[in-house]
Enzyme design. Structure first.
Site, PDB file in Angstrom:
ATOM      1  N   LYS A  14      53.289  37.134  47.083  1.00  0.00           N
ATOM      2  CA  LYS A  14      53.060  36.899  45.646  1.00  0.00           C
ATOM      3  C   LYS A  14      52.923  38.218  44.882  1.00  0.00           C
ATOM      4  O   LYS A  14      53.524  38.397  43.836  1.00  0.00           O
ATOM      5  CB  LYS A  14      51.792  36.044  45.440  1.00  0.00           C
ATOM      6  CG  LYS A  14      51.843  34.691  46.143  1.00  0.00           C
ATOM      7  CD  LYS A  14      50.583  33.865  45.887  1.00  0.00           C
ATOM      8  CE  LYS A  14      49.291  34.457  46.415  1.00  0.00           C
ATOM      9  NZ  LYS A  14      49.192  34.521  47.895  1.00  0.00           N
ATOM     10  N   ARG A  89      43.837  28.225  42.487  1.00  0.00           N
ATOM     11  CA  ARG A  89      43.723  28.049  43.928  1.00  0.00           C
ATOM     12  C   ARG A  89      42.963  26.794  44.311  1.00  0.00           C
ATOM     13  O   ARG A  89      42.766  26.542  45.499  1.00  0.00           O
ATOM     14  CB  ARG A  89      42.963  29.236  44.498  1.00  0.00           C
ATOM     15  CG  ARG A  89      43.865  30.188  45.269  1.00  0.00           C
ATOM     16  CD  ARG A  89      43.001  31.389  45.560  1.00  0.00           C
ATOM     17  NE  ARG A  89      43.350  32.085  46.739  1.00  0.00           N
ATOM     18  CZ  ARG A  89      43.962  33.263  46.732  1.00  0.00           C
ATOM     19  NH1 ARG A  89      44.378  33.817  45.630  1.00  0.00           N
ATOM     20  NH2 ARG A  89      44.167  33.884  47.862  1.00  0.00           N
ATOM     21  N   ARG A 128      49.372  45.082  57.382  1.00  0.00           N
ATOM     22  CA  ARG A 128      48.857  45.804  56.214  1.00  0.00           C
ATOM     23  C   ARG A 128      47.432  46.291  56.477  1.00  0.00           C
ATOM     24  O   ARG A 128      47.042  47.362  56.011  1.00  0.00           O
ATOM     25  CB  ARG A 128      48.879  44.914  54.967  1.00  0.00           C
ATOM     26  CG  ARG A 128      48.392  45.668  53.736  1.00  0.00           C
ATOM     27  CD  ARG A 128      48.533  44.876  52.457  1.00  0.00           C
ATOM     28  NE  ARG A 128      47.750  43.656  52.497  1.00  0.00           N
ATOM     29  CZ  ARG A 128      47.834  42.682  51.604  1.00  0.00           C
ATOM     30  NH1 ARG A 128      48.698  42.784  50.602  1.00  0.00           N
ATOM     31  NH2 ARG A 128      47.097  41.619  51.703  1.00  0.00           N
ATOM     32  N   ARG A 134      41.637  46.905  52.613  1.00  0.00           N
ATOM     33  CA  ARG A 134      41.178  45.550  52.301  1.00  0.00           C
ATOM     34  C   ARG A 134      40.439  44.986  53.502  1.00  0.00           C
ATOM     35  O   ARG A 134      41.033  44.761  54.557  1.00  0.00           O
ATOM     36  CB  ARG A 134      42.376  44.663  51.941  1.00  0.00           C
ATOM     37  CG  ARG A 134      42.690  44.699  50.457  1.00  0.00           C
ATOM     38  CD  ARG A 134      43.811  43.775  50.107  1.00  0.00           C
ATOM     39  NE  ARG A 134      43.492  42.362  50.288  1.00  0.00           N
ATOM     40  CZ  ARG A 134      44.199  41.375  49.759  1.00  0.00           C
ATOM     41  NH1 ARG A 134      45.256  41.651  49.005  1.00  0.00           N
ATOM     42  NH2 ARG A 134      43.866  40.127  49.976  1.00  0.00           N
ATOM     43  N   ARG A 146      41.376  32.696  55.793  1.00  0.00           N
ATOM     44  CA  ARG A 146      42.027  32.623  54.471  1.00  0.00           C
ATOM     45  C   ARG A 146      43.119  31.548  54.488  1.00  0.00           C
ATOM     46  O   ARG A 146      43.301  30.826  53.502  1.00  0.00           O
ATOM     47  CB  ARG A 146      42.628  33.985  54.105  1.00  0.00           C
ATOM     48  CG  ARG A 146      41.567  34.994  53.706  1.00  0.00           C
ATOM     49  CD  ARG A 146      42.044  36.421  53.867  1.00  0.00           C
ATOM     50  NE  ARG A 146      43.143  36.779  52.983  1.00  0.00           N
ATOM     51  CZ  ARG A 146      43.863  37.893  53.135  1.00  0.00           C
ATOM     52  NH1 ARG A 146      43.598  38.736  54.123  1.00  0.00           N
ATOM     53  NH2 ARG A 146      44.833  38.164  52.289  1.00  0.00           N
TER      54      ARG A 146
HETATM   55  P1  AP5 Z   1      51.687  40.461  49.325  1.00  0.00           P
HETATM   56  O1  AP5 Z   1      52.782  40.635  48.336  1.00  0.00           O
HETATM   57  O2  AP5 Z   1      50.425  41.212  49.126  1.00  0.00           O
HETATM   58  O3  AP5 Z   1      51.368  38.908  49.518  1.00  0.00           O
HETATM   59  P2  AP5 Z   1      50.361  37.984  48.715  1.00  0.00           P
HETATM   60  O4  AP5 Z   1      50.925  36.617  48.733  1.00  0.00           O
HETATM   61  O5  AP5 Z   1      50.059  38.604  47.393  1.00  0.00           O
HETATM   62  O6  AP5 Z   1      49.124  38.021  49.693  1.00  0.00           O
HETATM   63  P3  AP5 Z   1      47.620  38.579  49.505  1.00  0.00           P
HETATM   64  O7  AP5 Z   1      47.260  39.499  50.572  1.00  0.00           O
HETATM   65  O8  AP5 Z   1      47.410  39.017  48.115  1.00  0.00           O
HETATM   66  O9  AP5 Z   1      46.818  37.296  49.897  1.00  0.00           O
HETATM   67  P4  AP5 Z   1      45.793  36.467  49.131  1.00  0.00           P
HETATM   68  O10 AP5 Z   1      46.536  35.484  48.320  1.00  0.00           O
HETATM   69  O11 AP5 Z   1      44.831  35.906  50.115  1.00  0.00           O
HETATM   70  O12 AP5 Z   1      44.971  37.567  48.336  1.00  0.00           O
HETATM   71  P5  AP5 Z   1      44.316  37.628  46.900  1.00  0.00           P
HETATM   72  O13 AP5 Z   1      44.215  39.033  46.555  1.00  0.00           O
HETATM   73  O14 AP5 Z   1      44.962  36.680  45.961  1.00  0.00           O
HETATM   74  O15 AP5 Z   1      52.309  40.784  50.763  1.00  0.00           O
HETATM   75  C1  AP5 Z   1      51.491  40.799  51.914  1.00  0.00           C
HETATM   76  C2  AP5 Z   1      52.039  41.851  52.888  1.00  0.00           C
HETATM   77  O16 AP5 Z   1      53.349  41.456  53.316  1.00  0.00           O
HETATM   78  C3  AP5 Z   1      52.201  43.243  52.265  1.00  0.00           C
HETATM   79  O17 AP5 Z   1      51.903  44.204  53.230  1.00  0.00           O
HETATM   80  C4  AP5 Z   1      53.693  43.294  51.883  1.00  0.00           C
HETATM   81  O18 AP5 Z   1      54.208  44.581  51.879  1.00  0.00           O
HETATM   82  C5  AP5 Z   1      54.312  42.436  52.985  1.00  0.00           C
HETATM   83  N1  AP5 Z   1      55.525  41.737  52.538  1.00  0.00           N
HETATM   84  C6  AP5 Z   1      55.749  41.174  51.315  1.00  0.00           C
HETATM   85  N2  AP5 Z   1      56.980  40.615  51.271  1.00  0.00           N
HETATM   86  C7  AP5 Z   1      57.531  40.809  52.511  1.00  0.00           C
HETATM   87  C8  AP5 Z   1      58.782  40.457  53.086  1.00  0.00           C
HETATM   88  N3  AP5 Z   1      59.718  39.781  52.393  1.00  0.00           N
HETATM   89  N4  AP5 Z   1      59.021  40.810  54.386  1.00  0.00           N
HETATM   90  C9  AP5 Z   1      58.064  41.489  55.091  1.00  0.00           C
HETATM   91  N5  AP5 Z   1      56.865  41.859  54.588  1.00  0.00           N
HETATM   92  C10 AP5 Z   1      56.597  41.521  53.310  1.00  0.00           C
HETATM   93  O19 AP5 Z   1      42.851  37.041  47.195  1.00  0.00           O
HETATM   94  C11 AP5 Z   1      41.919  37.734  47.985  1.00  0.00           C
HETATM   95  C12 AP5 Z   1      40.601  36.991  47.986  1.00  0.00           C
HETATM   96  O20 AP5 Z   1      40.065  36.969  46.653  1.00  0.00           O
HETATM   97  C13 AP5 Z   1      40.664  35.513  48.388  1.00  0.00           C
HETATM   98  O21 AP5 Z   1      40.586  35.350  49.793  1.00  0.00           O
HETATM   99  C14 AP5 Z   1      39.438  34.947  47.663  1.00  0.00           C
HETATM  100  O22 AP5 Z   1      38.264  35.271  48.354  1.00  0.00           O
HETATM  101  C15 AP5 Z   1      39.448  35.722  46.357  1.00  0.00           C
HETATM  102  N6  AP5 Z   1      40.237  35.048  45.309  1.00  0.00           N
HETATM  103  C16 AP5 Z   1      41.363  35.524  44.697  1.00  0.00           C
HETATM  104  N7  AP5 Z   1      41.817  34.644  43.792  1.00  0.00           N
HETATM  105  C17 AP5 Z   1      40.947  33.583  43.830  1.00  0.00           C
HETATM  106  C18 AP5 Z   1      40.893  32.345  43.137  1.00  0.00           C
HETATM  107  N8  AP5 Z   1      41.811  32.007  42.206  1.00  0.00           N
HETATM  108  N9  AP5 Z   1      39.885  31.490  43.442  1.00  0.00           N
HETATM  109  C19 AP5 Z   1      38.944  31.815  44.356  1.00  0.00           C
HETATM  110  N10 AP5 Z   1      38.950  32.971  45.058  1.00  0.00           N
HETATM  111  C20 AP5 Z   1      39.933  33.848  44.788  1.00  0.00           C
HETATM  112 MG    MG Z   2      48.301  39.230  46.442  1.00  0.00          MG
END
Ligand code: AP5
Ligand code: MG
Length: 195
Positions: A14, A89, A128, A134, A146
């Site tokens: 994402k 979410r 990562r 992180r 997660r």
């Molecule tokens: P990346 O692009 O970072 O993927 P992502 O879907 O953004 O995954 P996140 O790590 O951000 O996961 P998340 O949704 O749990 O985290 P968030 O910050 O929202 O890619 C991931 C990796 O893969 C990278 O290394 C990238 O380079 C690699 N990659 C990408 N595309 C690729 C490809 N095509 N091929 C190979 N590799 C690839 O949330 C974190 C925490 O915050 C949550 O756990 C929760 O505690 C809290 N939180 C955030 N939002 C909320 C909410 N709305 N409600 C409640 N809690 C929340």
């Molecule tokens: Mg993300």
């Protein structure tokens, strides 16, 4: 306005694809994960509270993230549209977002869901975790927690938007460029490129 939700489990790409989309289409990027990490970095009370949940791979309470999104919508009154990354979410967050957008006489245009097999998600996040600071990427138990939160609480958000015919799956495996091509196919007609 065009308002896009980029949906999918942790590690589905994402954040990576949001960066490409904002460049091409001129939308404002709202990532609740990034906003929460910035609060943690600034050691605010909100950040300190959120960190307890994030370190365990659990979702932060709805009211915290809904409040953050509400204030970001208000502070960008002239936006061409928004890309929501990692929000909503839970079904409660989706309902709150619908109401906030309705107050601004707009709505979600489409939800694009990045589909990636679970073992690939775990591999990407642990990889990562070797270099990012992180805490939630650092160990496999937290990464898997997660994904469990996603299945239990976030996956139902798909049904909320499918009811309105707004939910579309996109293959999330392949190169970053290939996946961006698939997303662009969906967005070109809907958004058009900025003048
Ligand atoms: P990346 O692009 O970072 O993927 P992502 O879907 O953004 O995954 P996140 O790590 O951000 O996961 P998340 O949704 O749990 O985290 P968030 O910050 O929202 O890619 C991931 C990796 O893969 C990278 O290394 C990238 O380079 C690699 N990659 C990408 N595309 C690729 C490809 N095509 N091929 C190979 N590799 C690839 O949330 C974190 C925490 O915050 C949550 O756990 C929760 O505690 C809290 N939180 C955030 N939002 C909320 C909410 N709305 N409600 C409640 N809690 C929340
Ligand atoms: Mg993300």
């Amino acid at each position: 306005m065009v308002n896009l939700i980029l949906f999918g489990p942790p590690g589905s790409g994402k954040g990576t694809q949001s960066a490409n989309i904002i460049d091409k289409y001129g939308l404002i990027h709202l990532s609740t994960g990034d906003l929460l990490r910035s609060e943690i970095g600034n050691k605010t009370p909100l950040g300190m509270e959120a960190q307890k949940f994030m370190d365990q791979g659990l979702l932060v309470p709805d009211e915290v993230v809904i409040g953050m999104i509400s204030s970001k919508l208000d502070s960008n009154p002239d936006a061409r549209g928004f890309i929501f990354d990692g929000f909503p979410r839970t079904t409660a967050q989706a309902e709150a977002l619908d109401k906030l957008l309705a107050l601004k006489k707009t709505a979600i245009s489409v939800v694009l869901s990045l589909e990636v097999p679970e073992e690939e998600l775990v591999k990407r996040l642990l990889n990562r975790g070797l270099t990012s600071n992180r805490s939630d990427d650092a160990n496999e138990d937290v990464v898997r927690a997660r994904i469990v939160e996603y299945h239990n609480k976030t996956a139902p958000v798909a049904d909320h938007y499918a009811k309105f015919g707004k939910f579309k799956k996109v293959k999330g495996e392949g190169t970053v460029e290939e996946i961006f091509g698939l997303l662009s196919n969906e967005l070109d007609t809907l958004v058009g490129q900025p003048a």
